[in-house]
Design a protein around this motif. Sequence first.
Motif, PDB file in Angstrom:
ATOM      1  N   GLU A   1       0.816  -1.214   0.000  1.00  0.00           N
ATOM      2  CA  GLU A   1       0.000   0.000   0.000  1.00  0.00           C
ATOM      3  C   GLU A   1       0.850   1.264   0.000  1.00  0.00           C
ATOM      4  OE1 GLU A   1      -2.599  -0.298   3.283  1.00  0.00           O
ATOM      5  OE2 GLU A   1      -3.885  -1.832   2.375  1.00  0.00           O
ATOM      6  N   THR A   2       2.102   1.151   0.390  1.00  0.00           N
ATOM      7  CA  THR A   2       2.998   2.318   0.335  1.00  0.00           C
ATOM      8  C   THR A   2       3.535   2.560  -1.068  1.00  0.00           C
ATOM      9  OG1 THR A   2       4.990   1.016   0.810  1.00  0.00           O
ATOM     10  CG2 THR A   2       3.702   1.797   2.695  1.00  0.00           C
ATOM     11  N   GLY A   3       3.297   1.641  -1.989  1.00  0.00           N
ATOM     12  CA  GLY A   3       3.808   1.780  -3.342  1.00  0.00           C
ATOM     13  C   GLY A   3       4.998   0.907  -3.654  1.00  0.00           C
ATOM     14  N   LEU A   4       5.530   0.189  -2.649  1.00  0.00           N
ATOM     15  CA  LEU A   4       6.663  -0.683  -2.892  1.00  0.00           C
ATOM     16  C   LEU A   4       6.167  -2.021  -3.447  1.00  0.00           C
ATOM     17  CD1 LEU A   4       9.732  -1.311  -2.538  1.00  0.00           C
ATOM     18  CD2 LEU A   4       9.163  -2.196  -0.260  1.00  0.00           C
ATOM     19  N   SER A   5       6.741  -2.437  -4.553  1.00  0.00           N
ATOM     20  CA  SER A   5       6.374  -3.715  -5.155  1.00  0.00           C
ATOM     21  C   SER A   5       7.107  -4.839  -4.435  1.00  0.00           C
ATOM     22  CB  SER A   5       6.741  -3.715  -6.641  1.00  0.00           C
ATOM     23  OG  SER A   5       6.499  -4.983  -7.222  1.00  0.00           O
ATOM     24  N   VAL A   6       6.340  -5.757  -3.870  1.00  0.00           N
ATOM     25  CA  VAL A   6       6.911  -6.867  -3.110  1.00  0.00           C
ATOM     26  C   VAL A   6       6.345  -8.168  -3.660  1.00  0.00           C
ATOM     27  CG1 VAL A   6       7.260  -7.897  -0.850  1.00  0.00           C
ATOM     28  CG2 VAL A   6       7.010  -5.436  -1.052  1.00  0.00           C
ATOM     29  N   GLN A   7       7.218  -9.117  -3.923  1.00  0.00           N
ATOM     30  CA  GLN A   7       6.804 -10.434  -4.384  1.00  0.00           C
ATOM     31  C   GLN A   7       7.251 -11.481  -3.371  1.00  0.00           C
ATOM     32  OE1 GLN A   7       8.082 -11.267  -8.379  1.00  0.00           O
ATOM     33  NE2 GLN A   7       7.366  -9.297  -9.174  1.00  0.00           N
ATOM     34  N   LEU A   8       6.451 -12.554  -3.249  1.00  0.00           N
ATOM     35  CA  LEU A   8       6.716 -13.601  -2.268  1.00  0.00           C
ATOM     36  C   LEU A   8       6.802 -14.941  -2.975  1.00  0.00           C
ATOM     37  CD1 LEU A   8       6.859 -14.748   0.662  1.00  0.00           C
ATOM     38  CD2 LEU A   8       4.350 -14.845   0.611  1.00  0.00           C
ATOM     39  N   TRP A   9       7.879 -15.702  -2.657  1.00  0.00           N
ATOM     40  CA  TRP A   9       8.023 -17.070  -3.133  1.00  0.00           C
ATOM     41  C   TRP A   9       8.160 -17.997  -1.932  1.00  0.00           C
ATOM     42  CZ3 TRP A   9      10.651 -13.250  -5.945  1.00  0.00           C
ATOM     43  CH2 TRP A   9      10.288 -13.145  -7.308  1.00  0.00           C
ATOM     44  N   ILE A  10       7.493 -19.119  -1.999  1.00  0.00           N
ATOM     45  CA  ILE A  10       7.627 -20.157  -0.975  1.00  0.00           C
ATOM     46  C   ILE A  10       8.072 -21.427  -1.675  1.00  0.00           C
ATOM     47  CG2 ILE A  10       6.451 -21.528   0.780  1.00  0.00           C
ATOM     48  CD1 ILE A  10       4.535 -19.229   1.202  1.00  0.00           C
ATOM     49  N   GLU A  11       9.248 -21.922  -1.264  1.00  0.00           N
ATOM     50  CA  GLU A  11       9.827 -23.107  -1.886  1.00  0.00           C
ATOM     51  C   GLU A  11       9.876 -24.240  -0.870  1.00  0.00           C
ATOM     52  OE1 GLU A  11      13.640 -21.926  -3.234  1.00  0.00           O
ATOM     53  OE2 GLU A  11      12.881 -20.451  -4.663  1.00  0.00           O
ATOM     54  N   GLY A  12       9.634 -25.453  -1.352  1.00  0.00           N
ATOM     55  CA  GLY A  12       9.622 -26.598  -0.470  1.00  0.00           C
ATOM     56  C   GLY A  12       8.284 -26.752   0.228  1.00  0.00           C
ATOM     57  N   GLU A  13       8.139 -27.832   0.954  1.00  0.00           N
ATOM     58  CA  GLU A  13       6.897 -28.090   1.682  1.00  0.00           C
ATOM     59  C   GLU A  13       6.884 -27.278   2.975  1.00  0.00           C
ATOM     60  OE1 GLU A  13       4.493 -31.822   3.765  1.00  0.00           O
ATOM     61  OE2 GLU A  13       6.352 -32.186   2.641  1.00  0.00           O
ATOM     62  N   ALA A  14       5.894 -26.395   3.083  1.00  0.00           N
ATOM     63  CA  ALA A  14       5.806 -25.525   4.258  1.00  0.00           C
ATOM     64  C   ALA A  14       5.662 -26.356   5.526  1.00  0.00           C
ATOM     65  CB  ALA A  14       4.627 -24.565   4.117  1.00  0.00           C
ATOM     66  N   ARG A  15       6.458 -26.045   6.521  1.00  0.00           N
ATOM     67  CA  ARG A  15       6.432 -26.751   7.795  1.00  0.00           C
ATOM     68  C   ARG A  15       6.224 -25.753   8.926  1.00  0.00           C
ATOM     69  NH1 ARG A  15       8.526 -31.895   7.056  1.00  0.00           N
ATOM     70  NH2 ARG A  15       9.509 -32.230   5.029  1.00  0.00           N
ATOM     71  N   THR A  16       5.753 -26.239  10.025  1.00  0.00           N
ATOM     72  CA  THR A  16       5.488 -25.362  11.163  1.00  0.00           C
ATOM     73  C   THR A  16       6.746 -25.239  12.025  1.00  0.00           C
ATOM     74  OG1 THR A  16       3.181 -26.057  11.216  1.00  0.00           O
ATOM     75  CG2 THR A  16       4.043 -24.966  13.178  1.00  0.00           C
ATOM     76  N   PRO A  17       7.351 -24.054  12.073  1.00  0.00           N
ATOM     77  CA  PRO A  17       8.547 -23.902  12.922  1.00  0.00           C
ATOM     78  C   PRO A  17       8.158 -23.768  14.383  1.00  0.00           C
ATOM     79  CG  PRO A  17       8.025 -21.822  11.875  1.00  0.00           C
ATOM     80  CD  PRO A  17       7.001 -22.819  11.367  1.00  0.00           C
ATOM     81  N   SER A  18       9.154 -23.769  15.245  1.00  0.00           N
ATOM     82  CA  SER A  18       8.885 -23.517  16.658  1.00  0.00           C
ATOM     83  C   SER A  18       8.374 -22.092  16.829  1.00  0.00           C
ATOM     84  CB  SER A  18      10.160 -23.718  17.477  1.00  0.00           C
ATOM     85  OG  SER A  18      11.133 -22.765  17.110  1.00  0.00           O
ATOM     86  N   PRO A  19       7.606 -21.817  17.901  1.00  0.00           N
ATOM     87  CA  PRO A  19       7.033 -20.469  18.068  1.00  0.00           C
ATOM     88  C   PRO A  19       8.076 -19.358  18.032  1.00  0.00           C
ATOM     89  CG  PRO A  19       6.037 -22.002  19.627  1.00  0.00           C
ATOM     90  CD  PRO A  19       7.158 -22.738  18.955  1.00  0.00           C
ATOM     91  N   GLY A  20       9.233 -19.589  18.655  1.00  0.00           N
ATOM     92  CA  GLY A  20      10.261 -18.546  18.663  1.00  0.00           C
ATOM     93  C   GLY A  20      10.789 -18.263  17.275  1.00  0.00           C
TER      94      GLY A  20
END
Length: 406
Positions: A290-309
Amino acid sequence: MSPRIRGLRTCRAFLKARPQAADAALALALLVVGLPQLYLEELPRGLGRHYAETDPWHLLLVVAATMALAFRRTRPLAALLWISAGEVLITLASYPPTIPDLVAFMVAAYSVAAHRGLAVSALGGLVALVTMNVILVTFPEDLGLITVLTDNALLVGVWVLGRNLRLRRAYFAELEDRAARLERARGTDARAARVEERSRIARELHDVVAHHVSVMTVQAGAARRIMDRHPAGAREAMTTIEEVGRTALSEMRRIVGVLRTERDSEGVGAELAPQPGLGDLGELLDSVRETGLSVQLWIEGEARTPSPGVDVAAFRLIQEALTNTLKHAGPQARAWVRLHYTDEDLTVEIEDDGRGTATIIADNGDNPGHGLVGMYERVALYGGELRIGPRVGGGFGVRARFPLQA
Protein backbone atom coordinates in the motif's frame (compact mmCIF):
# COMPACT_ATOMS: atom_id res chain seq x y z
CA MET A 1 13.81 -11.98 80.47
CA SER A 2 15.29 -12.45 83.91
CA PRO A 3 18.74 -11.03 84.71
CA ARG A 4 20.10 -14.55 85.31
CA ILE A 5 19.10 -15.81 81.86
CA ARG A 6 20.40 -12.62 80.26
CA GLY A 7 23.70 -13.05 82.08
CA LEU A 8 24.01 -16.70 80.96
CA ARG A 9 23.41 -15.73 77.35
CA THR A 10 25.99 -12.96 77.56
CA CYS A 11 28.52 -15.36 79.06
CA ARG A 12 27.86 -17.99 76.39
CA ALA A 13 28.23 -15.41 73.60
CA PHE A 14 31.50 -14.23 75.17
CA LEU A 15 32.92 -17.78 75.33
CA LYS A 16 31.72 -18.61 71.80
CA ALA A 17 33.55 -15.60 70.43
CA ARG A 18 36.71 -16.55 72.38
CA PRO A 19 37.25 -20.33 72.08
CA GLN A 20 40.63 -20.26 73.81
CA ALA A 21 39.09 -18.63 76.88
CA ALA A 22 36.36 -21.29 76.88
CA ASP A 23 38.97 -24.07 76.75
CA ALA A 24 40.94 -22.46 79.56
CA ALA A 25 37.75 -22.33 81.62
CA LEU A 26 37.25 -26.06 80.95
CA ALA A 27 40.78 -26.82 82.17
CA LEU A 28 40.26 -24.76 85.33
CA ALA A 29 36.97 -26.55 85.99
CA LEU A 30 38.75 -29.93 85.75
CA LEU A 31 41.39 -28.75 88.20
CA VAL A 32 38.81 -27.43 90.65
CA VAL A 33 36.91 -30.73 90.54
CA GLY A 34 39.90 -33.09 90.47
CA LEU A 35 42.67 -31.55 92.58
CA PRO A 36 41.03 -32.30 95.94
CA GLN A 37 41.47 -35.98 95.01
CA LEU A 38 45.21 -35.61 95.55
CA TYR A 39 44.76 -34.72 99.22
CA LEU A 40 41.37 -36.01 100.29
CA GLU A 41 41.06 -39.43 98.62
CA GLU A 42 43.16 -42.35 99.69
CA LEU A 43 44.29 -44.99 97.22
CA PRO A 44 42.91 -48.53 97.60
CA ARG A 45 44.90 -50.90 99.75
CA GLY A 46 47.63 -52.63 97.82
CA LEU A 47 48.14 -49.69 95.41
CA GLY A 48 49.35 -47.13 97.88
CA ARG A 49 52.69 -48.86 98.37
CA HIS A 50 53.40 -48.66 94.60
CA TYR A 51 52.90 -44.87 94.25
CA ALA A 52 54.93 -41.97 95.57
CA GLU A 53 53.44 -39.42 97.94
CA THR A 54 51.83 -36.37 96.37
CA ASP A 55 54.18 -33.39 96.48
CA PRO A 56 54.45 -29.99 94.74
CA TRP A 57 56.08 -31.61 91.69
CA HIS A 58 53.11 -33.89 91.24
CA LEU A 59 50.77 -30.92 91.58
CA LEU A 60 52.82 -28.94 89.04
CA LEU A 61 52.73 -31.80 86.51
CA VAL A 62 48.95 -32.21 86.85
CA VAL A 63 48.30 -28.46 86.49
CA ALA A 64 50.69 -28.14 83.53
CA ALA A 65 49.17 -31.11 81.70
CA THR A 66 45.58 -30.02 82.35
CA MET A 67 46.03 -26.34 81.45
CA ALA A 68 47.34 -27.38 78.01
CA LEU A 69 43.66 -27.87 77.13
CA ALA A 70 43.52 -24.10 76.65
CA PHE A 71 45.16 -24.72 73.26
CA ARG A 72 43.11 -27.79 72.28
CA ARG A 73 41.42 -25.98 69.35
CA THR A 74 44.12 -23.57 68.27
CA ARG A 75 47.04 -26.06 68.53
CA PRO A 76 45.48 -29.47 69.16
CA LEU A 77 48.47 -31.64 68.21
CA ALA A 78 50.86 -29.59 70.33
CA ALA A 79 48.42 -29.77 73.26
CA LEU A 80 48.12 -33.57 72.88
CA LEU A 81 51.91 -34.00 72.76
CA TRP A 82 52.32 -31.83 75.86
CA ILE A 83 49.64 -33.70 77.82
CA SER A 84 51.03 -37.08 76.68
CA ALA A 85 54.49 -36.05 77.85
CA GLY A 86 53.01 -35.01 81.20
CA GLU A 87 51.22 -38.36 81.54
CA VAL A 88 54.44 -40.26 80.82
CA LEU A 89 56.35 -38.17 83.37
CA ILE A 90 53.66 -38.75 86.00
CA THR A 91 53.81 -42.48 85.31
CA LEU A 92 57.62 -42.67 85.37
CA ALA A 93 57.75 -40.64 88.59
CA SER A 94 55.36 -43.19 90.18
CA TYR A 95 52.76 -40.54 90.98
CA PRO A 96 49.16 -41.78 91.14
CA PRO A 97 46.86 -40.86 88.19
CA THR A 98 44.28 -38.13 88.76
CA ILE A 99 40.99 -37.14 87.16
CA PRO A 100 42.17 -33.79 85.66
CA ASP A 101 45.14 -35.11 83.65
CA LEU A 102 43.37 -38.30 82.50
CA VAL A 103 40.28 -36.39 81.29
CA ALA A 104 42.55 -33.79 79.70
CA PHE A 105 44.36 -36.60 77.84
CA MET A 106 41.07 -37.97 76.43
CA VAL A 107 39.81 -34.50 75.48
CA ALA A 108 43.10 -33.74 73.71
CA ALA A 109 42.86 -36.98 71.68
CA TYR A 110 39.31 -36.03 70.70
CA SER A 111 40.32 -32.47 69.81
CA VAL A 112 43.16 -33.38 67.46
CA ALA A 113 40.75 -35.61 65.51
CA ALA A 114 37.99 -32.99 65.50
CA HIS A 115 40.07 -29.97 64.45
CA ARG A 116 42.77 -31.26 62.11
CA GLY A 117 42.98 -33.14 58.83
CA LEU A 118 43.32 -36.87 58.46
CA ALA A 119 47.14 -36.98 58.43
CA VAL A 120 47.58 -34.87 61.57
CA SER A 121 44.68 -36.49 63.40
CA ALA A 122 46.03 -39.98 62.56
CA LEU A 123 49.44 -38.98 63.95
CA GLY A 124 47.78 -37.64 67.10
CA GLY A 125 45.73 -40.80 67.48
CA LEU A 126 48.87 -42.93 67.21
CA VAL A 127 50.65 -40.80 69.85
CA ALA A 128 47.64 -41.10 72.19
CA LEU A 129 47.44 -44.85 71.67
CA VAL A 130 51.15 -45.32 72.45
CA THR A 131 50.84 -43.12 75.56
CA MET A 132 47.82 -45.04 76.76
CA ASN A 133 49.58 -48.38 76.42
CA VAL A 134 52.71 -47.06 78.17
CA ILE A 135 50.51 -46.10 81.12
CA LEU A 136 48.77 -49.48 81.10
CA VAL A 137 51.99 -51.51 80.80
CA THR A 138 53.66 -49.65 83.67
CA PHE A 139 50.64 -50.00 85.93
CA PRO A 140 51.86 -51.61 89.20
CA GLU A 141 49.37 -54.47 89.07
CA ASP A 142 48.17 -56.79 86.33
CA LEU A 143 45.10 -55.23 84.73
CA GLY A 144 44.11 -58.16 82.57
CA LEU A 145 43.51 -58.35 78.84
CA ILE A 146 39.88 -57.21 79.03
CA THR A 147 40.77 -54.01 80.86
CA VAL A 148 43.59 -53.21 78.42
CA LEU A 149 41.33 -53.78 75.43
CA THR A 150 38.51 -51.77 76.98
CA ASP A 151 40.76 -48.78 77.71
CA ASN A 152 42.18 -48.87 74.16
CA ALA A 153 38.70 -49.17 72.69
CA LEU A 154 37.60 -46.16 74.74
CA LEU A 155 40.49 -44.09 73.37
CA VAL A 156 39.83 -45.21 69.80
CA GLY A 157 36.12 -44.42 70.25
CA VAL A 158 36.93 -40.90 71.45
CA TRP A 159 39.20 -40.36 68.43
CA VAL A 160 36.55 -41.68 66.02
CA LEU A 161 33.94 -39.41 67.61
CA GLY A 162 36.15 -36.38 67.01
CA ARG A 163 36.82 -37.48 63.43
CA ASN A 164 33.13 -37.92 62.70
CA LEU A 165 32.38 -34.52 64.15
CA ARG A 166 34.99 -32.95 61.86
CA LEU A 167 33.54 -34.68 58.79
CA ARG A 168 30.05 -33.58 59.79
CA ARG A 169 31.20 -29.97 60.18
CA ALA A 170 32.91 -30.13 56.78
CA TYR A 171 29.73 -31.56 55.25
CA PHE A 172 27.57 -28.78 56.66
CA ALA A 173 30.14 -26.16 55.63
CA GLU A 174 30.04 -27.55 52.09
CA LEU A 175 26.24 -27.40 52.10
CA GLU A 176 26.31 -23.79 53.27
CA ASP A 177 28.93 -22.90 50.67
CA ARG A 178 26.91 -24.64 47.96
CA ALA A 179 23.76 -22.81 49.04
CA ALA A 180 25.65 -19.51 48.94
CA ARG A 181 26.99 -20.33 45.45
CA LEU A 182 23.51 -21.27 44.26
CA GLU A 183 22.13 -18.04 45.68
CA ARG A 184 24.81 -16.03 43.89
CA ALA A 185 24.22 -17.98 40.68
CA ARG A 186 20.50 -17.41 40.96
CA GLY A 187 21.08 -13.69 41.38
CA THR A 188 23.40 -13.69 38.37
CA ASP A 189 20.88 -15.65 36.30
CA ALA A 190 18.12 -13.28 37.34
CA ARG A 191 20.19 -10.26 36.29
CA ALA A 192 21.07 -11.94 32.98
CA ALA A 193 17.40 -12.77 32.43
CA ARG A 194 16.42 -9.16 33.08
CA VAL A 195 19.05 -7.91 30.64
CA GLU A 196 17.95 -10.42 28.01
CA GLU A 197 14.30 -9.53 28.53
CA ARG A 198 15.05 -5.82 28.21
CA SER A 199 16.93 -6.52 24.98
CA ARG A 200 14.05 -8.61 23.66
CA ILE A 201 11.49 -5.93 24.50
CA ALA A 202 13.73 -3.27 22.94
CA ARG A 203 13.90 -5.34 19.75
CA GLU A 204 10.15 -5.81 19.70
CA LEU A 205 9.48 -2.11 20.24
CA HIS A 206 12.00 -1.16 17.58
CA ASP A 207 10.50 -3.56 15.06
CA VAL A 208 6.97 -2.37 15.71
CA VAL A 209 7.75 1.35 15.77
CA ALA A 210 10.22 1.33 12.88
CA HIS A 211 7.99 -0.63 10.54
CA HIS A 212 4.69 1.07 11.20
CA VAL A 213 6.12 4.58 11.42
CA SER A 214 7.98 4.01 8.15
CA VAL A 215 4.74 2.95 6.46
CA MET A 216 2.91 5.93 7.93
CA THR A 217 5.66 8.30 6.79
CA VAL A 218 5.58 7.00 3.22
CA GLN A 219 1.81 7.16 3.08
CA ALA A 220 1.74 10.68 4.56
CA GLY A 221 4.28 11.85 1.96
CA ALA A 222 2.23 10.32 -0.84
CA ALA A 223 -0.97 11.90 0.49
CA ARG A 224 0.70 15.32 0.65
CA ARG A 225 1.89 15.08 -2.95
CA ILE A 226 -1.45 14.01 -4.43
CA MET A 227 -3.80 15.90 -2.11
CA ASP A 228 -4.66 18.64 -4.63
CA ARG A 229 -4.94 16.64 -7.83
CA HIS A 230 -6.21 13.32 -6.48
CA PRO A 231 -8.23 13.81 -3.26
CA ALA A 232 -9.63 10.26 -3.32
CA GLY A 233 -6.13 8.78 -3.35
CA ALA A 234 -5.09 11.10 -0.53
CA ARG A 235 -8.10 10.00 1.56
CA GLU A 236 -7.16 6.36 0.92
CA ALA A 237 -3.61 7.07 2.03
CA MET A 238 -4.89 8.79 5.18
CA THR A 239 -7.11 5.77 5.90
CA THR A 240 -4.10 3.50 5.59
CA ILE A 241 -2.16 5.76 7.98
CA GLU A 242 -5.01 5.51 10.48
CA GLU A 243 -5.15 1.71 10.25
CA VAL A 244 -1.37 1.35 10.53
CA GLY A 245 -1.31 3.68 13.52
CA ARG A 246 -3.98 1.65 15.29
CA THR A 247 -2.07 -1.55 14.56
CA ALA A 248 1.13 -0.02 15.93
CA LEU A 249 -0.61 1.12 19.12
CA SER A 250 -2.19 -2.32 19.57
CA GLU A 251 1.16 -4.08 19.23
CA MET A 252 2.87 -1.61 21.56
CA ARG A 253 0.14 -2.14 24.18
CA ARG A 254 0.62 -5.90 23.84
CA ILE A 255 4.39 -5.62 24.35
CA VAL A 256 4.06 -3.21 27.27
CA GLY A 257 1.40 -5.49 28.75
CA VAL A 258 4.08 -8.13 29.28
CA LEU A 259 5.72 -5.76 31.78
CA ARG A 260 2.59 -5.35 33.87
CA THR A 261 2.07 -7.10 37.17
CA GLU A 262 -0.90 -9.40 37.67
CA ARG A 263 -2.78 -6.64 39.43
CA ASP A 264 -2.04 -4.15 36.66
CA SER A 265 -2.96 -6.59 33.93
CA GLU A 266 -6.51 -7.30 35.05
CA GLY A 267 -8.84 -6.75 32.14
CA VAL A 268 -6.09 -6.36 29.55
CA GLY A 269 -6.26 -9.87 28.11
CA ALA A 270 -6.62 -8.43 24.62
CA GLU A 271 -3.25 -6.74 24.99
CA LEU A 272 -1.60 -10.11 25.54
CA ALA A 273 -2.60 -11.57 22.18
CA PRO A 274 -0.17 -13.99 20.49
CA GLN A 275 2.77 -12.46 18.66
CA PRO A 276 2.66 -12.33 14.86
CA GLY A 277 4.27 -15.12 12.85
CA LEU A 278 4.73 -16.26 9.27
CA GLY A 279 0.99 -16.87 9.09
CA ASP A 280 0.57 -13.08 9.21
CA LEU A 281 3.05 -12.50 6.40
CA GLY A 282 0.28 -11.77 3.89
CA GLU A 283 -1.04 -8.86 5.95
CA LEU A 284 2.49 -7.49 6.35
CA LEU A 285 3.15 -7.59 2.60
CA ASP A 286 -0.22 -5.99 1.85
CA SER A 287 0.56 -3.09 4.19
CA VAL A 288 3.94 -2.64 2.50
CA ARG A 289 2.42 -2.75 -0.99
CA GLU A 290 0.00 0.00 0.00
CA THR A 291 3.00 2.32 0.33
CA GLY A 292 3.81 1.78 -3.34
CA LEU A 293 6.66 -0.68 -2.89
CA SER A 294 6.37 -3.71 -5.15
CA VAL A 295 6.91 -6.87 -3.11
CA GLN A 296 6.80 -10.43 -4.38
CA LEU A 297 6.72 -13.60 -2.27
CA TRP A 298 8.02 -17.07 -3.13
CA ILE A 299 7.63 -20.16 -0.98
CA GLU A 300 9.83 -23.11 -1.89
CA GLY A 301 9.62 -26.60 -0.47
CA GLU A 302 6.90 -28.09 1.68
CA ALA A 303 5.81 -25.53 4.26
CA ARG A 304 6.43 -26.75 7.80
CA THR A 305 5.49 -25.36 11.16
CA PRO A 306 8.55 -23.90 12.92
CA SER A 307 8.89 -23.52 16.66
CA PRO A 308 7.03 -20.47 18.07
CA GLY A 309 10.26 -18.55 18.66
CA VAL A 310 11.53 -19.13 15.13
CA ASP A 311 8.10 -18.20 13.76
CA VAL A 312 8.19 -14.79 15.47
CA ALA A 313 11.89 -14.22 14.71
CA ALA A 314 11.43 -14.93 10.97
CA PHE A 315 8.42 -12.60 10.78
CA ARG A 316 10.26 -9.79 12.58
CA LEU A 317 13.30 -10.30 10.34
CA ILE A 318 11.18 -9.86 7.20
CA GLN A 319 9.41 -6.89 8.77
CA GLU A 320 12.69 -5.16 9.63
CA ALA A 321 14.24 -5.86 6.21
CA LEU A 322 11.20 -4.45 4.37
CA THR A 323 11.20 -1.44 6.71
CA ASN A 324 14.82 -0.77 5.74
CA THR A 325 13.84 -1.10 2.07
CA LEU A 326 11.06 1.45 2.55
CA LYS A 327 13.43 3.88 4.26
CA HIS A 328 16.56 3.49 2.15
CA ALA A 329 15.96 1.74 -1.17
CA GLY A 330 14.34 4.66 -2.98
CA PRO A 331 10.97 5.32 -4.63
CA GLN A 332 11.39 2.98 -7.63
CA ALA A 333 12.75 -0.01 -5.72
CA ARG A 334 11.30 -3.50 -5.80
CA ALA A 335 11.59 -6.19 -3.14
CA TRP A 336 11.48 -9.97 -3.09
CA VAL A 337 10.79 -12.28 -0.15
CA ARG A 338 11.63 -15.98 -0.41
CA LEU A 339 10.94 -18.73 2.12
CA HIS A 340 12.73 -22.02 1.50
CA TYR A 341 11.73 -24.98 3.66
CA THR A 342 13.77 -28.17 4.13
CA ASP A 343 13.35 -31.02 6.58
CA GLU A 344 15.72 -29.38 9.06
CA ASP A 345 15.65 -25.63 8.57
CA LEU A 346 14.01 -22.56 7.11
CA THR A 347 15.86 -20.08 4.92
CA VAL A 348 14.50 -16.53 4.67
CA GLU A 349 15.75 -14.16 1.98
CA ILE A 350 14.73 -10.53 1.51
CA GLU A 351 16.26 -8.60 -1.40
CA ASP A 352 15.68 -5.29 -3.12
CA ASP A 353 17.14 -3.47 -6.10
CA GLY A 354 17.39 -0.09 -4.42
CA ARG A 355 20.37 2.04 -3.49
CA GLY A 356 21.94 -0.70 -1.31
CA THR A 357 24.17 -0.71 1.72
CA ALA A 358 25.34 2.90 1.77
CA THR A 359 22.07 4.48 2.79
CA ILE A 360 21.35 1.82 5.42
CA ILE A 361 24.66 2.39 7.18
CA ALA A 362 24.87 6.12 6.59
CA ASP A 363 22.52 7.08 9.42
CA ASN A 364 25.00 5.87 12.04
CA GLY A 365 28.46 6.21 10.58
CA ASP A 366 30.21 2.88 10.40
CA ASN A 367 28.04 1.30 13.04
CA PRO A 368 24.88 -0.57 12.07
CA GLY A 369 21.64 0.67 13.56
CA HIS A 370 19.46 -1.01 16.12
CA GLY A 371 17.52 -2.81 13.41
CA LEU A 372 20.53 -4.65 12.01
CA VAL A 373 21.79 -5.44 15.52
CA GLY A 374 18.34 -6.76 16.36
CA MET A 375 18.45 -9.02 13.30
CA TYR A 376 21.74 -10.55 14.39
CA GLU A 377 20.47 -11.04 17.94
CA ARG A 378 17.24 -12.69 16.84
CA VAL A 379 18.93 -15.13 14.50
CA ALA A 380 21.72 -15.95 16.97
CA LEU A 381 19.17 -16.51 19.73
CA TYR A 382 17.74 -19.49 17.85
CA GLY A 383 21.04 -20.92 16.61
CA GLY A 384 20.67 -19.60 13.06
CA GLU A 385 22.97 -17.93 10.57
CA LEU A 386 22.59 -14.44 9.10
CA ARG A 387 24.21 -12.69 6.16
CA ILE A 388 23.56 -9.04 5.38
CA GLY A 389 25.14 -7.06 2.57
CA PRO A 390 24.97 -5.69 -0.98
CA ARG A 391 23.17 -7.72 -3.59
CA VAL A 392 24.79 -8.80 -6.84
CA GLY A 393 23.50 -6.47 -9.53
CA GLY A 394 22.67 -3.69 -7.09
CA GLY A 395 20.47 -3.38 -4.08
CA PHE A 396 20.61 -4.97 -0.67
CA GLY A 397 20.01 -8.48 0.61
CA VAL A 398 19.30 -10.23 3.91
CA ARG A 399 19.60 -14.01 4.16
CA ALA A 400 18.92 -15.97 7.36
CA ARG A 401 18.75 -19.67 8.08
CA PHE A 402 16.79 -20.89 11.09
CA PRO A 403 16.56 -24.44 12.43
CA LEU A 404 12.86 -25.33 12.37
CA GLN A 405 12.91 -26.65 15.95
CA ALA A 406 15.07 -24.28 18.01
